[in-house]
Motif scaffolding. Structure first.
Motif, mmCIF file in Angstrom:
data_model
loop_
_atom_site.group_PDB
_atom_site.id
_atom_site.type_symbol
_atom_site.label_atom_id
_atom_site.label_comp_id
_atom_site.label_asym_id
_atom_site.label_seq_id
_atom_site.Cartn_x
_atom_site.Cartn_y
_atom_site.Cartn_z
ATOM 1 N N GLU A 1 76.465 38.245 42.581
ATOM 2 C CA GLU A 1 76.781 37.201 41.613
ATOM 3 C C GLU A 1 75.884 35.992 41.806
ATOM 4 O O GLU A 1 75.521 35.323 40.841
ATOM 5 C CB GLU A 1 78.265 36.808 41.738
ATOM 6 N N LYS A 2 75.528 35.712 43.058
ATOM 7 C CA LYS A 2 74.582 34.625 43.302
ATOM 8 C C LYS A 2 73.243 34.949 42.654
ATOM 9 O O LYS A 2 72.621 34.102 42.016
ATOM 10 C CB LYS A 2 74.378 34.440 44.805
ATOM 11 N N ASP B 1 73.576 34.789 39.009
ATOM 12 C CA ASP B 1 74.104 33.507 38.580
ATOM 13 C C ASP B 1 75.310 33.678 37.654
ATOM 14 O O ASP B 1 75.320 33.201 36.514
ATOM 15 C CB ASP B 1 73.009 32.686 37.889
ATOM 16 N N GLU C 1 79.432 33.207 37.080
ATOM 17 C CA GLU C 1 80.614 32.471 37.550
ATOM 18 C C GLU C 1 81.830 33.404 37.470
ATOM 19 O O GLU C 1 82.089 33.993 36.424
ATOM 20 C CB GLU C 1 80.808 31.239 36.663
ATOM 21 N N GLU D 1 88.536 31.927 37.570
ATOM 22 C CA GLU D 1 89.434 31.369 38.591
ATOM 23 C C GLU D 1 90.460 32.388 39.086
ATOM 24 O O GLU D 1 90.643 32.579 40.279
ATOM 25 C CB GLU D 1 90.210 30.191 37.973
ATOM 26 N N GLN E 1 89.193 34.873 41.373
ATOM 27 C CA GLN E 1 88.928 34.359 42.718
ATOM 28 C C GLN E 1 90.198 34.334 43.553
ATOM 29 O O GLN E 1 90.177 34.648 44.745
ATOM 30 C CB GLN E 1 88.344 32.957 42.624
ATOM 31 N N TYR F 1 84.287 29.433 50.600
ATOM 32 C CA TYR F 1 84.099 30.315 49.460
ATOM 33 C C TYR F 1 85.475 30.594 48.886
ATOM 34 O O TYR F 1 86.488 30.148 49.419
ATOM 35 C CB TYR F 1 83.382 31.608 49.872
#
Ligand code: SF4
Lengths: 178, 387
Positions: B80-81, B84, B86, B89, B92, B232
């Motif tokens: 995902e980094k 890029d 997101e 929520e 997560q 994280y």
């Protein structure tokens, strides 16, 4: 006479030995879980034994790495006859998902003969116990009756495979093992 | 008396994994210890560059059967980094829940094994019975008892419904009580204290200099935890603390782990209450832009690092995994030295070693200078399979 005694004892109380052929631990903890209070195979006389010399049934997990193969063969040879091997877990059955890797020979039967296959990633404790029971059924008529009863009551389709069933399952390409 | 040297393994009854330990003993005293690993090397890193990003997810999950969720989480975070993306929520929070569920199951598993190693079979049985509670929760949420395949690129695969949340709460409350009881046992039960206290000592300094990670380091008073050091997921939204112990021995590590189980229950209970509604998955592109990225998570054994280099295609050019056991092995040998033979199993088990995570391969041209060589895939296959 002695043979009969050995067979009787095996059928009543098989001692299992865990053989790690390069597994990820997932199946190994499920094997231990099968012996723990919830499933409690010990009440059927199944005992986890550390030494291969005392073992009747090997529960082998893992895709058989190059490093471990010779050791596994040596350990297998140390066990007294008759001995059985149950390949536990999908990677023990076929080597998948690691198989095309350079260090993976592809399944437990790449090194030692296997008598029962229990697929699943990880294989469930119930499936492992059923696999061991199916093996015992070849030794003990009582266990055979039990297996019949279980098969009538529950859906056991695809839980375990005998070597003959496995040979049919494998497609010729994979069976050849590069 | 003459010193005696003997090997243990790779097949041995103490641990469930193959490795070869060589001990030099003087009477009952362990003078030296050395380890040989590599039996579980399954060429995962290399195979990752043969398969696409989604397939690698499942391959990386199978690096280890106990911390499989930490592996997928770290892998997904790295991807995902790179791309890029997101993560929503809610996803997560669900990831955090899974991460903590796994910590509970793994620490309980370890506690049981520790009980077994010190000959405290009752504890072993009780702990494994209680562990089934968390196994049921994991199975209910993800559908499998191990290798949950919950994390996916861009989010998670299943949502947690209100009914599930209620059952999770119920289960966690029972577990929390049980964990408190185990904390009590670990500090008061004479049999356990005798076998654990003062055994396998590694001071904080030793841990720092040899780079120990996770509960091994925290059990020696090194307050290092990726969850707070490099935050994280959503750990900053819940209340918890980094547990450490100054005891520096097996007892210290046991206490840290048991307290972490209690904390993990608290984290999950809080997270279930504050979790927002919403999507659980973001779209993830098939091809990942060129570049490289690193992600780190606090797996239950310590710091887990993933490095991925992408060349812009749908197959990663390089995946590198660094697992906590590798960091903890040097310290574990230090713990064994100077101890009793009878304490070897528990001292070694106290780092919660996991070799399926650890085994890597490097081809050395010269073992003394450590000069490495590169090999092509056909060469590797030849070396590995055809000999
Ligand atoms: S079948 Fe799956 S869970 Fe079992 S050892 Fe292999 S990879 Fe691990």
């Amino acid at each position: 006479m002695l043979d009969g005694l050995v067979k009787w004892a095996r059928g009543k109380s098989p001692w299992v030995c865990h053989l790690n052929c390069g597994s990820c631990n997932g199946c190994d903890i499920e094997i231990v879980a099968a012996l723990m209070p919830r499933f409690d195979l010990e009440r059927f006389g199944v005992l986890l034994e550390g030494s291969p010399r005392h073992a009747d049934v090997f529960l082998a997990t893992g895709p058989m790495t190059r490093q471990i193969r010779d050791r596994v063969v040596r350990v297998y040879e140390q066990a007294a006859d008759p001995k059985f091997v149950v390949a536990v877990g999908t990677c023990g059955v076929s080597g998948s998902p690691f198989y095309p890797g350079y260090n993976v020979l592809g399944g437990v039967d790449a090194a030692i003969p296997v008598d029962m296959y229990v697929p699943g990633c990880p294989a469930r404790p119930d499936a492992i116990s059923y696999g061991v029971l199916r093996l015992l059924a070849t030794l003990d008529p009582k266990a055979e009756a039990l297996v019949k009863e279980i098969e009538e009551r529950y859906d056991t389709e695809g839980l375990v495979y005998t070597p003959e069933e496995m040979a049919q399952q494998r497609d010729p390409v994979e069976g050849a093992r590069g | 008396m003459a010193k005696l040297s003997f090997p243990v393994g790779p097949q041995h009854p103490a641990l469930k994994e193959p490795e070869n330990l060589r001990f030099t003993v003087d009477g009952e005293l362990v003078v030296d210890a050395d380890i040989r690993i590599g039996y579980v090397h399954r060429s995962i890193e290399r195979s990752c560059s043969e398969r696409n990003y989604v397939q690698d997810m499942y391959l990386c999950e199978r690096v280890c059967g106990i911390c499989s969720n930490a592996h997928t989480l770290c892998y997904a975070m790295t991807c995902e980094k790179l791309a890029d993306i997101e993560v929503p929520e809610r996803a997560q929070y669900i990831r955090m829940l899974m991460h903590e569920f796994e910590r509970i199951h793994s620490h309980l598993l370890w506690l049981g094994v520790a009980g077994h190693e010190v000959g405290f079979e009752t504890l072993f049985m009780y702990v494994w019975r209680d562990r089934e509670i968390i196994q049921d929760i994991l199975e209910m949420v993800s559908g499998n008892r191990g290798h949950y395949a919950m994390t996916t690129l861009g989010g998670v695969r299943y949502d947690i419904t209100p009914e599930m949340a209620d059952r999770i709460r119920e289960g966690l409350k029972v577990l929390r009580q049980r964990a408190e009881r185990y904390a009590d046992i670990a500090t008061t039960e004479a049999t356990f204290l005798k076998r654990a206290s003062g055994v396998g000592v590694a001071s904080g300094e030793v841990c720092r200099s040899l780079g120990a990670a996770g509960p091994t380091a925290r059990g020696s008073g090194v307050p290092f935890d990726i969850r707070t050091a490099f935050p994280y997921l959503k750990y900053h939204t819940v209340e918890w603390q980094v547990r450490t112990s100054e005891l520096c021995d097996v007892l210290g590590r046991t206490l840290v782990r048991v307290l972490e189980v209690i904390d993990a229950c608290d984290i999950c209970l809080q997270a279930l209450d504050i979790m927002p509604e919403g999507d659980i998955q973001a779209r993830f592109p098939r091809k990942v832009p060129e570049g490289e990225a690193i992600a780190r998570v606090e797996a239950q054994r310590g710091e887990l690092i993933y490095y991925i280099r992408s060349d812009g295609s749908d197959v990663p050019a390089r995946v590198k995994i660094r697992t906590p056991t590798l960091a903890n092995l040097p310290v574990s040998l230090e713990m064994l030295r100077g101890g009793q033979i009878a304490d070897i199993p528990i001292a070694f088990a106290s780092i919660d070693p996991c070799f399926s995570c650890t085994d890597r391969m490097v081809v050395l041209d010269d073992a003394h200078t450590g000069e490495a060589r590169q090999m092509t895939w056909p060469e590797l296959v030849k070396l590995g399979r055809q000999r």
